[in-house]
Scaffold this motif. Structure first.
Motif, PDB file in Angstrom:
ATOM      1  N   GLY A  21      66.544  99.923  81.642  1.00 44.01           N
ATOM      2  CA  GLY A  21      66.857 100.452  82.965  1.00 44.01           C
ATOM      3  C   GLY A  21      68.345 100.480  83.243  1.00 44.01           C
ATOM      4  N   ILE A  22      69.037  99.421  82.860  1.00 45.03           N
ATOM      5  CA  ILE A  22      70.483  99.353  83.056  1.00 45.03           C
ATOM      6  C   ILE A  22      71.176 100.442  82.250  1.00 45.03           C
ATOM      7  N   ASP A  23      70.745 100.626  80.999  1.00 49.37           N
ATOM      8  CA  ASP A  23      71.373 101.654  80.169  1.00 49.37           C
ATOM      9  C   ASP A  23      71.125 103.044  80.740  1.00 49.37           C
ATOM     10  N   LYS A  24      69.933 103.276  81.257  1.00 51.19           N
ATOM     11  CA  LYS A  24      69.630 104.580  81.870  1.00 51.19           C
ATOM     12  C   LYS A  24      70.551 104.825  83.070  1.00 51.19           C
ATOM     13  N   TYR A  32      80.137 103.052  80.573  1.00 51.89           N
ATOM     14  CA  TYR A  32      80.017 102.432  79.258  1.00 51.89           C
ATOM     15  C   TYR A  32      78.565 102.048  79.018  1.00 51.89           C
ATOM     16  N   ARG A  33      78.027 102.423  77.857  1.00 55.40           N
ATOM     17  CA  ARG A  33      76.600 102.286  77.562  1.00 55.40           C
ATOM     18  C   ARG A  33      76.286 101.068  76.728  1.00 55.40           C
ATOM     19  N   ILE A  34      75.050 100.640  76.796  1.00 55.83           N
ATOM     20  CA  ILE A  34      74.519  99.605  75.922  1.00 55.83           C
ATOM     21  C   ILE A  34      74.189 100.283  74.597  1.00 55.83           C
ATOM     22  N   SER A  35      74.606  99.684  73.497  1.00 56.97           N
ATOM     23  CA  SER A  35      74.420 100.337  72.202  1.00 56.97           C
ATOM     24  C   SER A  35      72.939 100.399  71.829  1.00 56.97           C
TER      25      SER A  35
END
Length: 89
Positions: A21-24, A32-35
């Motif tokens: 959810g956080i990455d979305k 900045y994205r979660i890998s």
């Protein structure tokens, strides 16, 4: 041991779910994205069900074949392993 296994499973799956959810949200805000590696590590260490649920709920990574098929396959493997451990105890 079974109690600790259940606690671990719940915690890691909740973390994986919310990480999706956080990455979305970050993707939508162009932050900045979660890998993808981090998402896979969470799934591999027991959070496949949470990651899959998060993928479906947040409609995130659903077009990536590796996630679309990998998370459910890994989830089934993990569920079988947990069932095996429960039967042994």
């Amino acid at each position: 041991m079974i109690t600790e296994l259940w606690i671990y499973a719940v915690v890691i799956n909740v973390i994986a779910y919310f990480t999706m959810g956080i990455d979305k949200k970050r993707a939508q805000k162009q932050q900045y994205r979660i890998s993808e590696r981090t998402l896979w590590v969470l799934a591999w260490i027991g959070g496949a069900a949470g990651a899959f649920a998060g993928m479906k709920k947040f409609r995130h990574k659903t077009k990536h074949s590796s996630f679309k098929w990998g998370f459910p396959a890994l989830m089934i493997i993990q569920l079988v392993l947990v069932g095996y451990v429960i039967l042994l105890s």
